[in-house]
Design a protein around this motif. Sequence first.
Motif, PDB file in Angstrom:
ATOM      1  N   MET A 257      -9.001  -8.350   2.092  1.00 32.42           N
ATOM      2  CA  MET A 257      -8.859  -6.986   1.596  1.00 32.42           C
ATOM      3  C   MET A 257      -7.795  -6.233   2.391  1.00 32.42           C
ATOM      4  O   MET A 257      -7.432  -6.621   3.511  1.00 32.42           O
ATOM      5  CB  MET A 257     -10.204  -6.244   1.718  1.00 32.42           C
TER       6      MET A 257
ATOM      7  N   ALA B  71       0.839  -1.190   0.000  1.00 33.77           N
ATOM      8  CA  ALA B  71       0.000   0.000   0.000  1.00 33.77           C
ATOM      9  C   ALA B  71       0.878   1.244   0.000  1.00 33.77           C
ATOM     10  O   ALA B  71       1.984   1.247   0.532  1.00 33.77           O
ATOM     11  CB  ALA B  71      -0.910  -0.008   1.224  1.00 33.77           C
TER      12      ALA B  71
ATOM     13  N   THR C 147      -5.726   0.732   0.554  1.00 33.89           N
ATOM     14  CA  THR C 147      -4.782   1.091  -0.506  1.00 33.89           C
ATOM     15  C   THR C 147      -3.725   2.076  -0.031  1.00 33.89           C
ATOM     16  O   THR C 147      -2.770   2.360  -0.762  1.00 33.89           O
ATOM     17  CB  THR C 147      -5.536   1.688  -1.706  1.00 33.89           C
TER      18      THR C 147
ATOM     19  N   GLY D 121     -12.082   2.670  -4.402  1.00 33.10           N
ATOM     20  CA  GLY D 121     -10.632   2.570  -4.512  1.00 33.10           C
ATOM     21  C   GLY D 121      -9.897   2.765  -3.217  1.00 33.10           C
ATOM     22  O   GLY D 121      -8.680   2.995  -3.223  1.00 33.10           O
TER      23      GLY D 121
ATOM     24  N   ARG E 192       4.230   5.091  -5.789  1.00 32.23           N
ATOM     25  CA  ARG E 192       3.787   4.169  -6.845  1.00 32.23           C
ATOM     26  C   ARG E 192       4.913   3.829  -7.823  1.00 32.23           C
ATOM     27  O   ARG E 192       4.911   2.774  -8.437  1.00 32.23           O
ATOM     28  CB  ARG E 192       2.590   4.773  -7.587  1.00 32.23           C
TER      29      ARG E 192
ATOM     30  N   ARG F 121     -12.721 -13.334   0.663  1.00 34.80           N
ATOM     31  CA  ARG F 121     -11.908 -12.286   0.020  1.00 34.80           C
ATOM     32  C   ARG F 121     -11.149 -11.522   1.104  1.00 34.80           C
ATOM     33  O   ARG F 121     -11.746 -10.959   2.013  1.00 34.80           O
ATOM     34  CB  ARG F 121     -12.784 -11.343  -0.797  1.00 34.80           C
TER      35      ARG F 121
ATOM     36  N   ILE G 253      -9.930   0.432  -0.647  1.00 40.72           N
ATOM     37  CA  ILE G 253      -9.374  -0.868  -0.276  1.00 40.72           C
ATOM     38  C   ILE G 253      -9.239  -1.701  -1.538  1.00 40.72           C
ATOM     39  O   ILE G 253      -9.849  -1.401  -2.567  1.00 40.72           O
ATOM     40  CB  ILE G 253     -10.241  -1.617   0.778  1.00 40.72           C
ATOM     41  N   GLU G 254      -8.431  -2.766  -1.458  1.00 41.86           N
ATOM     42  CA  GLU G 254      -8.192  -3.601  -2.627  1.00 41.86           C
ATOM     43  C   GLU G 254      -8.083  -5.060  -2.216  1.00 41.86           C
ATOM     44  O   GLU G 254      -7.785  -5.385  -1.060  1.00 41.86           O
ATOM     45  CB  GLU G 254      -6.902  -3.172  -3.333  1.00 41.86           C
ATOM     46  N   LEU G 255      -8.341  -5.931  -3.180  1.00 38.96           N
ATOM     47  CA  LEU G 255      -8.262  -7.370  -2.949  1.00 38.96           C
ATOM     48  C   LEU G 255      -6.805  -7.812  -2.976  1.00 38.96           C
ATOM     49  O   LEU G 255      -6.057  -7.467  -3.886  1.00 38.96           O
ATOM     50  CB  LEU G 255      -9.043  -8.118  -4.032  1.00 38.96           C
ATOM     51  N   VAL G 256      -6.388  -8.576  -1.962  1.00 34.81           N
ATOM     52  CA  VAL G 256      -5.026  -9.093  -1.937  1.00 34.81           C
ATOM     53  C   VAL G 256      -4.977 -10.619  -2.024  1.00 34.81           C
ATOM     54  O   VAL G 256      -3.949 -11.190  -2.385  1.00 34.81           O
ATOM     55  CB  VAL G 256      -4.258  -8.628  -0.680  1.00 34.81           C
TER      56      VAL G 256
ATOM     57  N   GLU H 263     -14.289  -0.657  -1.617  1.00 34.30           N
ATOM     58  CA  GLU H 263     -13.537  -1.197  -2.754  1.00 34.30           C
ATOM     59  C   GLU H 263     -13.897  -0.452  -4.030  1.00 34.30           C
ATOM     60  O   GLU H 263     -13.014  -0.110  -4.834  1.00 34.30           O
ATOM     61  CB  GLU H 263     -13.810  -2.685  -2.907  1.00 34.30           C
ATOM     62  N   GLN H 264     -15.177  -0.169  -4.232  1.00 38.33           N
ATOM     63  CA  GLN H 264     -15.594   0.551  -5.433  1.00 38.33           C
ATOM     64  C   GLN H 264     -15.023   1.962  -5.466  1.00 38.33           C
ATOM     65  O   GLN H 264     -14.769   2.508  -6.542  1.00 38.33           O
ATOM     66  CB  GLN H 264     -17.116   0.595  -5.499  1.00 38.33           C
TER      67      GLN H 264
END
Length: 210
Positions: free
Chosen positions: A79, A3, A82, A61, A143, A77, A63-66, A58-59
């Motif tokens: 999470m 992250a 981010t 942005g 990034r 799932r 949090i994200e799937l790991v 999640e939608q």
Amino acid sequence: MAATEMTLMDEPDRLRLALTPIRRRLLARLREPGSAVRLAAELDLPRQRVNYHLKALEQAGLIELVEERPRRGFTERVMRATANAFLVDPGVLTPSGGDGRDDGGRDDGGFRRIADRYAAEHLVDVAAGTVREVTRMAGAADRQGVRLLTFTLEAEVRFGAPDDVHRFTDELAEAVARVAARFDTPGGRPYRLVAGGHPTPAAQGAEDDS
């Protein structure tokens, strides 16, 4: 991919979505990966309710799937947030709104421009711009897998009289100008130096006793 360290929250709708109490708790908890099953148990909430909030985050942005883990009857799932910290752009909360940029391309954050360098509003304006710009650049550097090179100077001085503040500011401005002229290199990367001063807040105990 890890992250990012900081993310700037500069979209009102995204900010409103993240600021509900349960979603703030989820974002804080998801600095470390977790699933709806585990989070529901930790927060003593129904899994369906936690899933609902995770889907919204999640939608957006945030949090994200790991990881996905097969479970009996469903897929779990895992999470993760981010970013490790979500910083609110001060301009989002100001009445003027807008896109947070002035005609010169520098973020104004919706604050009224004040030319007086001794005005508290001007100090807050400059500080808000620093938060906004540095957070954005730090996120971009993160990034890219590089470090944003910054520096911070802090000092404390005790003034005997209000007029000393003005004399100190004038002398400091002259000293900074001399040093900047020595290091200024044509074609080099420009840096913005900001110096601000404000009274040191009273200690909590002193406030309570007053």
